[in-house]
Structure formats: C-alpha cells, structure tokens
Design an enzyme around this catalytic site. Structure first.
Site, PDB file in Angstrom:
ATOM      1  N   ARG A 210      -3.070  -3.062  -0.838  1.00  0.00           N
ATOM      2  CA  ARG A 210      -2.236  -4.016  -0.319  1.00  0.00           C
ATOM      3  C   ARG A 210      -1.361  -4.713  -1.561  1.00  0.00           C
ATOM      4  O   ARG A 210      -1.857  -5.070  -2.291  1.00  0.00           O
ATOM      5  CB  ARG A 210      -2.908  -5.043   0.723  1.00  0.00           C
ATOM      6  CG  ARG A 210      -3.477  -4.207   1.859  1.00  0.00           C
ATOM      7  CD  ARG A 210      -2.233  -3.920   2.779  1.00  0.00           C
ATOM      8  NE  ARG A 210      -3.017  -3.206   3.963  1.00  0.00           N
ATOM      9  CZ  ARG A 210      -3.199  -2.026   4.246  1.00  0.00           C
ATOM     10  NH1 ARG A 210      -2.964  -1.039   3.424  1.00  0.00           N
ATOM     11  NH2 ARG A 210      -3.777  -1.655   5.434  1.00  0.00           N
ATOM     12  N   GLU A 239       6.636  -5.982   2.183  1.00  0.00           N
ATOM     13  CA  GLU A 239       7.263  -4.798   2.663  1.00  0.00           C
ATOM     14  C   GLU A 239       7.808  -4.894   3.980  1.00  0.00           C
ATOM     15  O   GLU A 239       7.673  -5.593   4.785  1.00  0.00           O
ATOM     16  CB  GLU A 239       6.133  -3.698   2.792  1.00  0.00           C
ATOM     17  CG  GLU A 239       5.439  -3.323   1.636  1.00  0.00           C
ATOM     18  CD  GLU A 239       4.273  -2.392   1.698  1.00  0.00           C
ATOM     19  OE1 GLU A 239       3.781  -2.005   2.736  1.00  0.00           O
ATOM     20  OE2 GLU A 239       3.327  -2.145   0.518  1.00  0.00           O
ATOM     21  N   HIS A 256       4.447   2.829  -0.032  1.00  0.00           N
ATOM     22  CA  HIS A 256       3.292   2.755   0.670  1.00  0.00           C
ATOM     23  C   HIS A 256       2.812   4.245   1.255  1.00  0.00           C
ATOM     24  O   HIS A 256       2.723   4.149   2.779  1.00  0.00           O
ATOM     25  CB  HIS A 256       3.436   1.895   1.867  1.00  0.00           C
ATOM     26  CG  HIS A 256       2.013   1.056   2.305  1.00  0.00           C
ATOM     27  ND1 HIS A 256       1.772  -0.075   2.649  1.00  0.00           N
ATOM     28  CD2 HIS A 256       0.739   1.768   2.368  1.00  0.00           C
ATOM     29  CE1 HIS A 256       0.626  -0.432   3.031  1.00  0.00           C
ATOM     30  NE2 HIS A 256      -0.077   0.754   2.701  1.00  0.00           N
ATOM     31  N   TYR A 260      -0.781   9.119   2.755  1.00  0.00           N
ATOM     32  CA  TYR A 260       0.084   9.952   4.037  1.00  0.00           C
ATOM     33  C   TYR A 260       0.006  11.369   3.895  1.00  0.00           C
ATOM     34  O   TYR A 260       0.571  12.193   4.425  1.00  0.00           O
ATOM     35  CB  TYR A 260       1.476   9.571   3.629  1.00  0.00           C
ATOM     36  CG  TYR A 260       1.807   8.413   4.467  1.00  0.00           C
ATOM     37  CD1 TYR A 260       1.138   7.372   4.929  1.00  0.00           C
ATOM     38  CD2 TYR A 260       3.198   8.531   4.969  1.00  0.00           C
ATOM     39  CE1 TYR A 260       1.566   6.130   5.838  1.00  0.00           C
ATOM     40  CE2 TYR A 260       3.732   7.515   5.992  1.00  0.00           C
ATOM     41  CZ  TYR A 260       2.767   6.347   6.126  1.00  0.00           C
ATOM     42  OH  TYR A 260       3.276   5.237   6.934  1.00  0.00           O
TER      43      TYR A 260
END
Length: 380
Positions: A210, A239, A256, A260
């Site tokens: 984070r 963000e 970020h 993914y």
C-alpha cells in the site's frame, strides 16, 4: 433475500457474468456509474480496491453482501458494515503468487547480471503474511538469505529457520527491502523520513503493498537532498494522483498492478463467488477453472543443465517482465498524466503466472528448483 438476488459487479472483474449470472440477476458498473445504479433493490455488491465501500455509498441501499476480489481491505469500512448487518468478505491471499513473481521479475529486470548476484545479497521482508511468507519461500529456494520484520506476529507463531529482527536491524543489514505489510493506523508511514534515511546508499526498496506505508513526501525530500537509494514502486500515496517528482525518479514504477496476473484475478473472483454461494445457502458449484484461462504464448520449453541467475531471468521474462509494464506506463503517462494510472489498470493486458509454462529439465536440481518456485517442471 428472497428469490434471485440483484447483483452489481465491477465491469473489470473477469468471469463476472459467467459466474454470478448462475446465482442472480447480474449487472456491471464502473465507478462513474455506481451511484446511479445502486438502489433499494440492490442485494449484492462485488468490487475491486478502487471502490470505496462505506456508509456514504451503501447506507440507503438494500445491500446485505459486499465481496471484494482483493487481498487488501483498506478500501472498505468493515466496522460500519458489521454494525449494520452487511456481510463482508474478501479474497485473502489470492494475489500472493502474482505479487511475488512481480517482485522477482522486477529485480531481475534491473540488476546488472555480470556484477550483481542475488545469492550474495541479504533480502529484508517487511510483513510476513501470505505474500511475505511466500516470497521468503521462493527466495530461500533460490539460495538467497532473508531476514524478517513483522510487528504483529507473536514469537509463538514463528517457525524454525525464520530470522526475525527489529526494523532498525533489517534496514541496516538488508541490501534489498520488500514491503508486504497491511495498512492501518499503526503501519501508516511505517517508512518515515528517519527509516528511509537509514537505508544505505544504492540499496533497493520495493513497495507492492500500500502506498502510504512509505511517506512519499519524505522520500521525495530525501531524493531532493541527494539520497541515493533505488526505488521500485507499484503502489503510491494518493492513487491515482501520484507524486510526479517520485514518478520521474523511481528505478521502476507501475500503477498498482503487481497482483494483476489473470490467475490472481481468477482466484479472487472464484473465492468471492464461493463465499456468496455459502451466504445464499446454495449448493457449492464445481468448475473446471483452467478452461477460463487463455492459452499462454509459450506452453512448453526445454532447459539444458543447471539454472544460473541469467537462465532464471531469461525464463521468467519469457513469461513476464515487470520492466515492460514500467516502460509502457511511462510512455502512456507522458501523453496523459491525469488519467494514465487508471487507464493502464483498466486496460491491463492478460498476464500469466510462471505455472503457465511447462519446463522440461534434464538436470535434477533444475527440476527440483523450478517446481518449488511455481513452474510446471518435468524431469527428462
């Protein structure tokens, strides 16, 4: 909840309609249209980390179930939901493999393979949950020394061979530091100006957890003063409104997306789907999950002999190179600084994990190593 529930689900969650249409009337949303689509008739909300779920969003709706297809939960007000009869769940650990593969790929893309041997470095891991523990397992199998810091883990939870140290010792001893802590009031700006300043010259600091675990303003100030540390950032404070000063100075930067991979996304959505079935008291559904995955670019290769660092880098980057994402994002950011962060995430291409490729080995040690770190390895 009588009959078929009404489900709202983020449009960027893969497999959403294929799965959730089996248990309810499913509609998709994006954050710009979510407020308009929420109503007293909405029963279930399924989100990603970009959606802030709190009293303001769901108080006047019929929502009784919120599922987040993420491992983190700092984007939701769990306390309010608990006190107001809204069931919440998340996909804990779904992105661990993807994040660990990102960290190793990013490192291997930046080091000078002629002079920099990971086996000669001390790797400090901050936060020893799903991701931190898996990273240590992979690194140890690669012969890399690891030291650990986790302020919330009790001594009784620690296992033989795990070396826990203070934050000060970790910062002093580590050549590479990777942050995998959760974000709360106690960990906010864990890496403050004093800690950042204590990191030695040309050491590497990685954050895939984070953004606010690092005081980005303090980091920028230290850069301005001439501090020489190498930064890999996948997460940023505020963000998507990131520090342009840091953006221009990080060794590798991405918006970020460390977690993914398509496998990670699949694990997340399946976890929430299974928890929703249980919440609705429906019979569990079984799926051949592999059929949802796209065919990888490379399916099978042959590896001759033992694996060195350069071999490993070539093999890993055959599947995914984090530096490619950094390069593409920077190009996109030059054209559209306001929207590049979200546009890159929302249009992220399919990325496979190491398990997508079968490596045929004629060396027993190579076979054993690759199997331990997630490849499909076969011994010839």
């Amino acid at each position: 909840m009588d009959g078929m529930p009404n489900i709202l689900i983020d449009k960027n969650i893969p497999y959403a309609l294929e799965l959730f249409n089996k248990v309810g009337r499913t509609k998709i949303f994006d954050n710009k249209t979510l407020h308009k689509k929420l109503s007293k008739n909405t029963d279930i909300l399924v989100v990603r980390s970009v959606t802030k779920v709190n009293e303001r969003l769901i108080k006047n709706t019929g929502i009784r179930f919120v599922g987040s297809v993420t491992s983190g939960t700092d984007h939701v007000d769990k306390e309010w939901m608990k006190n107001n009869g809204v069931f919440f769940c998340h996909a804990d650990g779904c992105n661990a493999i993807s994040v660990v593969e990102y960290v190793i790929s990013a490192l291997l893309s930046q080091i000078d393979h002629r002079n920099f041997q990971l086996k000669e470095k001390v790797f400090g891991i901050v936060g020893y949950g799903n991701i931190g523990s898996l990273l240590r397992f992979y690194l140890n199998n690669l012969g890399i020394t690891t030291i650990l810091y986790d302020p919330i883990m009790s001594p009784t939870e620690r296992k033989k061979g795990e070396i826990f140290v203070t934050m000060e010792e970790l910062v002093h001893r580590s050549d590479i530091i990777s942050i995998h802590s959760s974000l709360d009031s106690s960990s906010y700006h864990l890496f403050n100006e004093d800690i950042l300043d204590a990191i030695g010259t040309n050491r590497i600091l990685i954050n895939t957890s984070r953004g606010s675990l690092i005081d980005n303003q303090a980091l920028a100030l230290l850069f301005h003063k001439g501090k020489k540390i190498k930064i890999i950032l996948d997460v940023w404070e505020n963000e998507p409104h990131i520090s342009e000063y840091l953006f221009d100075r990080v060794m590798l930067g991405t918006p970020h997306i460390a977690g993914y991979s398509i496998e990670s996304k699949m694990r997340g959505v399946f976890q929430i789907f299974e928890k929703l079935n249980k919440f609705l008291k429906k019979e569990p559904m079984s799926f051949m999950k592999d059929r949802f995955l796209p065919i990888p670019k490379f399916k099978e290769i042959y590896l001759n002999g033992s694996v060195n660092q350069e071999d490993l880098r070539s093999l890993i980057h055959l599947i995914y190179n984090a530096n490619d994402d950094s390069f593409l994002w920077k190009k996109m950011h030059e054209r559209d600084r306001k929207n590049s962060f979200e546009n890159f995430r929302n249009n992220y291409p399919i990325r496979r994990e190491w398990s997508s490729i079968e490596v045929n080995c004629n060396d027993v040690s190579s076979f054993s190593l690759l199997k331990k770190i997630g490849f499909i390895a076969k011994s010839l």
